[in-house]
Design a protein around this motif. Structure first.
Motif, short mmCIF file in Angstrom:
data_model
loop_
_atom_site.label_atom_id
_atom_site.label_comp_id
_atom_site.label_asym_id
_atom_site.label_seq_id
_atom_site.Cartn_x
_atom_site.Cartn_y
_atom_site.Cartn_z
N MET A 1 0.71 -1.12 -0.02
CA MET A 1 0.09 0.01 -0.03
C MET A 1 0.79 1.26 -0.02
N HIS A 2 0.59 2.19 -0.93
CA HIS A 2 1.44 3.44 -0.77
C HIS A 2 0.52 4.60 -0.32
N ILE A 3 0.81 5.29 0.60
CA ILE A 3 0.45 6.29 1.51
C ILE A 3 1.07 7.54 1.14
N LEU A 4 0.13 8.62 0.77
CA LEU A 4 0.57 9.72 0.74
C LEU A 4 0.13 10.56 2.09
N LEU A 5 1.21 11.02 3.01
CA LEU A 5 0.92 11.38 4.20
C LEU A 5 0.83 13.04 3.98
N THR A 6 -0.04 13.69 4.73
CA THR A 6 -0.03 15.24 4.64
C THR A 6 -0.43 15.63 6.26
N ASN A 7 -0.33 16.90 6.53
CA ASN A 7 -1.20 17.38 7.66
C ASN A 7 -1.50 18.89 7.47
N ASP A 8 -2.03 19.33 8.67
CA ASP A 8 -2.19 20.83 8.55
C ASP A 8 -1.38 21.49 9.50
N LEU B 1 4.46 8.76 14.13
CA LEU B 1 3.84 8.06 13.12
C LEU B 1 4.53 7.51 12.13
N VAL B 2 5.27 8.53 11.52
CA VAL B 2 6.09 7.92 10.26
C VAL B 2 7.03 6.77 10.97
N GLN B 3 7.77 7.08 12.19
CA GLN B 3 8.36 5.91 12.63
C GLN B 3 7.80 4.76 12.67
N ALA B 4 6.52 4.65 13.22
CA ALA B 4 5.72 3.33 13.52
C ALA B 4 5.29 2.96 12.06
N ILE B 5 5.10 3.43 11.11
CA ILE B 5 4.59 3.02 9.96
C ILE B 5 6.01 2.30 9.28
N HIS B 6 7.11 2.89 9.58
CA HIS B 6 8.32 1.95 9.06
C HIS B 6 8.54 0.94 9.82
N LYS B 7 8.43 1.05 11.06
CA LYS B 7 8.62 -0.05 12.13
C LYS B 7 7.78 -1.39 11.79
N TYR B 8 6.34 -0.92 11.82
CA TYR B 8 5.33 -2.06 11.83
C TYR B 8 4.53 -2.30 10.55
N THR B 9 4.82 -1.56 9.49
CA THR B 9 4.21 -1.99 8.31
C THR B 9 5.34 -2.13 7.10
N ASN B 10 4.81 -2.53 5.82
CA ASN B 10 5.64 -2.53 4.61
C ASN B 10 5.00 -1.41 3.70
N TRP B 11 4.37 -0.46 4.09
CA TRP B 11 3.76 0.32 3.43
C TRP B 11 4.96 1.40 2.83
N LYS B 12 4.58 1.82 1.61
CA LYS B 12 5.31 3.01 0.94
C LYS B 12 4.90 4.10 1.46
N LEU B 13 5.61 5.06 1.75
CA LEU B 13 5.21 6.28 2.50
C LEU B 13 5.81 7.58 1.62
N THR B 14 5.18 8.27 1.09
CA THR B 14 5.38 9.77 0.48
C THR B 14 4.99 10.73 1.51
N ILE B 15 5.69 11.76 1.92
CA ILE B 15 5.09 12.97 2.80
C ILE B 15 5.29 14.23 2.03
N THR B 16 4.16 14.83 1.99
CA THR B 16 3.89 16.22 1.61
C THR B 16 3.19 16.97 2.53
N VAL B 17 3.83 17.85 3.19
CA VAL B 17 3.03 18.64 4.24
C VAL B 17 3.35 20.30 3.88
N PRO B 18 2.26 20.86 4.72
CA PRO B 18 2.62 22.62 4.54
C PRO B 18 3.95 23.04 5.31
N SER B 19 4.79 23.88 4.68
CA SER B 19 6.07 24.22 5.19
C SER B 19 5.87 24.89 6.47
#
Length: 322
Positions: free
Chosen positions: A1-8, A23-41
């Motif tokens: 599963m490929h996740i696009l992670l964002t926030n406000d 949350l990012v650390q837990a995703i890498h530790k407990y899942t095999n999800w692919k993770l792309t992060i795009t958040v407001p600056s």
């Protein structure tokens, strides 16, 4: 599963965005999800599903440690991706956009992600997004709604706190683990008519996977008074105390947190009546999103990415009298 992670809440920051790296650390530790992060600056709360119409947006890139979620230091920012850091397995790339959460979801899915996105995950928000007053204003939910309107499955994730957003690493790690398990369950059992889900996880000291209860909930329908008070007036604030702002402060030049604009003139202070929201929740016995979170449980609300029409007024011809 490929996740696009964002926030406000923006990139990792001890004050404005202290939860996301756990949350990012837990995703890498407990899942095999692919993770792309795009958040407001920078912090973009309370902005809903807005875009800055007519404004060109700029991306920059930073790289942070995956092993130390409490460490918000990073390499960068850089004007473009840096292969030197991309290839370091101990680091994670963050794309920062000088726009809104909804714009981050759009740009992340269409221009930053290197392969199709399966789920747009927005959060974890610093604070609850339960009841109508919070959920309709939330940039976290706004980014998830943008994902849904781009035909992606989408989830808005929020961490509720009572007094202070500060939480121990142990609680944040447990909240992240519960979030991952819940997200995985919702994704694999997606409701047929659901566009997006809103999740609220309370940062309680007894939070525990398998013990903390999780409920499907409706939204508590509540209403605001004014979100502002006029500077220079004697005003009753949300906690019942009276204050009189200095009139010189009312004409001070300030920089707007959202678009950086500077203006002089009469000022109105941001002063939402948060206590009124808690009072609305206390009055009801129904297990709404607000009530469930106040009881220390996790709430899950299934949503449609649309304003709800009034069916009784949505059919037939309307004829004006002449």
């Amino acid at each position: 599963m490929h996740i696009l992670l964002t926030n406000d809440d923006g990139p990792p920051n001890d004050l404005s965005s202290p939860y996301i790296k756990y949350l990012v650390q837990a995703i890498h530790k407990y899942t095999n999800w692919k993770l792309t992060i795009t958040v407001p600056s920078s912090q973009k709360s309370w902005i809903g599903k807005a875009h800055f119409a007519g404004k060109d947006l700029t991306a920059s890139y930073v790289y942070s440690s995956l092993d130390k979620p409490e460490d918000n230091s990073c390499h960068g920012p850089f004007p473009s991706p840096m292969s030197k850091y991309q290839n370091d397995p101990s680091l994670k790339e963050w794309c920062l956009i000088d726009g809104t959460p909804a714009s981050c979801a759009d740009i992340g899915c269409h221009h930053i992600a290197k392969e199709p996105v399966d789920l747009v995950l927005s959060g974890p928000n610093v604070g609850r997004n339960s009841t109508a007053l919070y959920i309709t204003s939330s940039g976290t939910i706004g980014a998830a709604m943008e994902g849904a309107l781009m035909n992606h499955k989408a989830i808005g994730l929020s961490y509720a706190y009572d007094v202070t957003p500060n939480a121990s690493p142990e609680i944040l790690k447990e909240a992240s683990l519960i979030s991952i398990k819940l997200i995985e369950n919702l994704y694999n059992n997606w409701g047929n008519d659901v566009d997006l889900y809103s999740i609220n996880v309370p940062l309680e000291s007894n939070l525990k996977l398998g013990k903390t209860k999780i409920y499907y909930t409706p939204i508590l329908d509540n209403k605001w008074s004014s979100l502002f008070k006029k500077l220079g007036d004697s005003t009753t604030t949300f906690n019942g105390t009276s204050s009189n702002e200095d009139t010189t402060r009312a004409t001070t030049t300030t920089t707007d947190i959202v678009d950086g604009s500077v203006s002089d003139g009469q000022k109105f202070k941001w002063a939402p009546n948060f206590q009124a929201v808690h009072e609305d929740i206390d009055k009801t016995e129904a297990l709404t999103d607000g009530k469930v979170v106040s009881l220390g449980h996790v709430s899950v609300t299934a949503l449609k990415a649309v304003f709800k029409q009034c069916d009784s007024l949505n059919s037939g011809e309307l004829v004006l009298e002449l």
